[in-house]
Design a protein around this motif. Structure first.
Motif, mmCIF file in Angstrom:
data_model
loop_
_atom_site.group_PDB
_atom_site.id
_atom_site.type_symbol
_atom_site.label_atom_id
_atom_site.label_comp_id
_atom_site.label_asym_id
_atom_site.label_seq_id
_atom_site.Cartn_x
_atom_site.Cartn_y
_atom_site.Cartn_z
ATOM 1 N N ILE A 35 0.779 -1.034 -0.126
ATOM 2 C CA ILE A 35 -0.075 -0.135 0.089
ATOM 3 C C ILE A 35 0.911 1.398 -0.107
ATOM 4 C CG2 ILE A 35 -1.576 1.376 1.530
ATOM 5 C CD1 ILE A 35 -2.832 -1.227 2.014
ATOM 6 N N ILE A 36 1.880 1.476 0.658
ATOM 7 C CA ILE A 36 2.846 2.320 0.893
ATOM 8 C C ILE A 36 3.458 2.555 -0.572
ATOM 9 C CG2 ILE A 36 5.106 3.142 1.503
ATOM 10 C CD1 ILE A 36 4.182 1.969 4.332
ATOM 11 N N LEU A 37 3.934 1.496 -1.229
ATOM 12 C CA LEU A 37 4.642 1.657 -2.495
ATOM 13 C C LEU A 37 3.473 2.218 -3.492
ATOM 14 C CD1 LEU A 37 6.891 -1.567 -2.493
ATOM 15 C CD2 LEU A 37 7.549 0.885 -2.385
ATOM 16 N N ILE A 38 2.340 1.690 -3.543
ATOM 17 C CA ILE A 38 1.315 1.890 -4.458
ATOM 18 C C ILE A 38 0.914 3.436 -4.224
ATOM 19 C CG2 ILE A 38 -0.934 1.664 -5.235
ATOM 20 C CD1 ILE A 38 -0.438 -1.600 -4.665
ATOM 21 N N THR A 39 0.766 3.771 -3.117
ATOM 22 C CA THR A 39 0.427 5.316 -2.745
ATOM 23 C C THR A 39 1.340 6.279 -3.270
ATOM 24 O OG1 THR A 39 -0.823 4.690 -0.965
ATOM 25 C CG2 THR A 39 -0.281 6.895 -0.928
ATOM 26 N N ALA A 40 2.911 5.775 -2.931
ATOM 27 C CA ALA A 40 3.842 6.672 -3.384
ATOM 28 C C ALA A 40 3.989 6.711 -5.222
ATOM 29 C CB ALA A 40 5.207 6.105 -2.777
ATOM 30 N N GLU A 41 3.660 5.612 -5.583
ATOM 31 C CA GLU A 41 3.842 5.447 -6.941
ATOM 32 C C GLU A 41 2.529 6.546 -7.684
ATOM 33 O OE1 GLU A 41 2.471 2.148 -10.544
ATOM 34 O OE2 GLU A 41 3.031 1.538 -8.551
ATOM 35 N N ARG A 42 1.443 6.268 -7.165
ATOM 36 C CA ARG A 42 0.187 7.140 -7.636
ATOM 37 C C ARG A 42 0.625 8.623 -7.183
ATOM 38 N NH1 ARG A 42 -4.999 3.303 -7.271
ATOM 39 N NH2 ARG A 42 -3.872 1.929 -8.689
ATOM 40 N N ALA A 43 0.899 9.043 -6.000
ATOM 41 C CA ALA A 43 1.419 10.340 -5.673
ATOM 42 C C ALA A 43 2.357 11.176 -6.405
ATOM 43 C CB ALA A 43 1.545 10.377 -4.238
ATOM 44 N N THR A 44 3.287 10.375 -6.810
ATOM 45 C CA THR A 44 4.391 10.798 -7.646
ATOM 46 C C THR A 44 4.257 10.744 -9.029
ATOM 47 O OG1 THR A 44 5.870 8.958 -7.502
ATOM 48 C CG2 THR A 44 6.115 10.681 -5.547
#
Length: 116
Positions: A35-44
């Protein structure tokens, strides 16, 4: 975190048994990291996090498979039961039930009870 690292240390150990706690703690921590990696991917919206997410998924493929097989062993089933996931919907439900079942209380053909 102990349970997550324990699974990673035994990443290709398909023999033996894994308790429910080991199995589910591994998947909980794995879900949080994903979830952290997916959130970072979508945010950046950068390729870096897409690549990092792919590499993480690839890195945990064998440990995930190994702990699932050991969990099946703990319930007295062969690791080949993992293939029931290939049956759409019903297979996943049956596999979920198998992983939620309690350990066999005594030793079985896959080893001693890990709770003792």
């Amino acid at each position: 975190m102990h349970w997550y690292l324990r699974v990673l240390k035994n990443y290709v150990t398909f023999e033996g048994r894994a308790r429910r706690k080991e199995y589910w703690m591994f998947y909980l921590i794995n879900a949080i990291i994903s979830i952290i990696l997916i959130t970072a991917e979508r945010a950046t919206d950068t390729f870096f996090f897409s690549l990092l997410n792919f590499l993480y998924a690839l890195a945990i493929l064998l440990p995930s498979l190994a702990v699932a097989v050991r969990r099946l062993h703990d319930t007295g089933r062969s690791g080949w039961w993992f293939l029931i996931n290939l049956i759409p919907i019903i297979g996943a439900i049956v596999f979920l039930i198998f992983t939620c079942l309690d350990s066999e209380s005594n030793s079985n053909k896959y080893g001693p009870n890990p709770k003792h």
